[in-house]
Write an enzyme that holds these catalytic residues in place. Structure first.
Site, mmCIF file in Angstrom:
data_model
loop_
_atom_site.group_PDB
_atom_site.id
_atom_site.type_symbol
_atom_site.label_atom_id
_atom_site.label_comp_id
_atom_site.label_asym_id
_atom_site.label_seq_id
_atom_site.Cartn_x
_atom_site.Cartn_y
_atom_site.Cartn_z
ATOM 1 N N TYR A 1 1.662 29.740 -17.384
ATOM 2 C CA TYR A 1 1.684 28.411 -16.766
ATOM 3 C C TYR A 1 3.097 28.017 -16.368
ATOM 4 C CZ TYR A 1 3.709 26.812 -21.147
ATOM 5 O OH TYR A 1 4.549 26.653 -22.223
ATOM 6 N N PHE B 1 9.616 21.449 -16.139
ATOM 7 C CA PHE B 1 10.000 21.158 -17.519
ATOM 8 C C PHE B 1 9.652 22.289 -18.476
ATOM 9 C CE2 PHE B 1 5.848 19.104 -16.805
ATOM 10 C CZ PHE B 1 5.082 19.681 -17.815
ATOM 11 N N ASP B 2 8.799 23.204 -18.052
ATOM 12 C CA ASP B 2 8.467 24.327 -18.928
ATOM 13 C C ASP B 2 7.736 25.392 -18.124
ATOM 14 O OD1 ASP B 2 8.323 25.806 -21.240
ATOM 15 O OD2 ASP B 2 6.511 24.827 -21.981
ATOM 16 N N TYR C 1 1.033 13.043 -22.053
ATOM 17 C CA TYR C 1 1.874 12.555 -23.145
ATOM 18 C C TYR C 1 1.940 11.035 -23.208
ATOM 19 C CZ TYR C 1 3.170 17.427 -23.419
ATOM 20 O OH TYR C 1 3.113 18.797 -23.548
#
Length: 217
Positions: free
Chosen positions: A48, A59-60, A105
């Site tokens: 991913y 962000f990741d 989140y």
């Protein structure tokens, strides 16, 4: 560099979340042959990349680490946008998930990486479907004195130990990211209690707890 975001996501979703119907799932590609589709309870291995919808900032990404991510679908181990958006998926299939904050989140965001109320975009690829072990009874793990309610002290200990174990497993050693997350331990616990302690009596009961648990105690 941002491996801690996976750790934090697992910790936050262990305490549940809220529901929203604004998840958008776009199928990018599918394999010619699909003998099995994902269902709740399966162990999924995914690649991913996650970005912020607002500015496209990454962000990741498991690709950056060359290490796919494995978790149990529908067990509260990932954000709700993943649990809902990865159902009925084939090995080799690629999807784009646009996840509203209520399924990500939420109002709190995630550390310094994901801002509050952020809409997230994930491009995901399913690598493997496997059998998953039985879901852990997180409530029982936290409730050290077995009084069927969680105190702040018990949650603080659990959060601290969870972060230490998970970051060590991911990083292989302590890091500045771990230290920063541990320093915000009290803040994270307060956010958990704001969401879970519905009657505001200073404890989280078994009924209030929205994370993985078993009916028997």
């Amino acid at each position: 560099m941002l491996k801690s975001i996976v750790v934090l996501s697992c910790l936050l979703v262990a305490f549940g979340g809220v529901h929203c119907d604004d998840l958008k799932v776009d199928v990018i590609s599918t394999p010619e042959i699909c003998d099995q589709k994902t269902k709740n309870g399966d162990s999924l291995t995914m690649h991913y990349t996650g970005t912020l919808q607002a500015d496209g900032k990454k962000f990741d990404s498991s690709f950056d680490r060359d290490q796919p991510f494995t978790f149990q679908l529908g067990a509260g181990q990932v954000i709700k946008g993943w649990d809902q958006g990865l159902l009925n998926m084939c090995v080799g299939e690629k999807r784009k998930l646009t996840i509203p904050p209520q399924l990500g989140y939420g109002d709190q965001g995630a550390g310094n990486v994901i801002p509050p109320k952020a809409t997230l975009v994930f491009e995901v690829e399913l690598i493997n479907i496997g059998n998953a072990p039985a879901t852990t009874n997180v409530f029982k793990e936290i409730d050290e004195n077995a009084d069927k309610q969680l105190s702040r002290e018990e949650v603080i200990v659990y959060v601290s130990e969870y972060l230490k174990k998970q970051m060590t497993a991911v990083e292989g050693q302590d890091s500045d990211e771990l230290k920063n997350m541990l320093q915000e331990n009290d803040k994270l616990v307060e956010e958990i209690f704001q969401h879970e302690d519905k009657d505001k009596n200073g404890f989280i009961s078994h009924d209030e707890f929205s994370g993985p648990k078993h009916d028997e105690l």
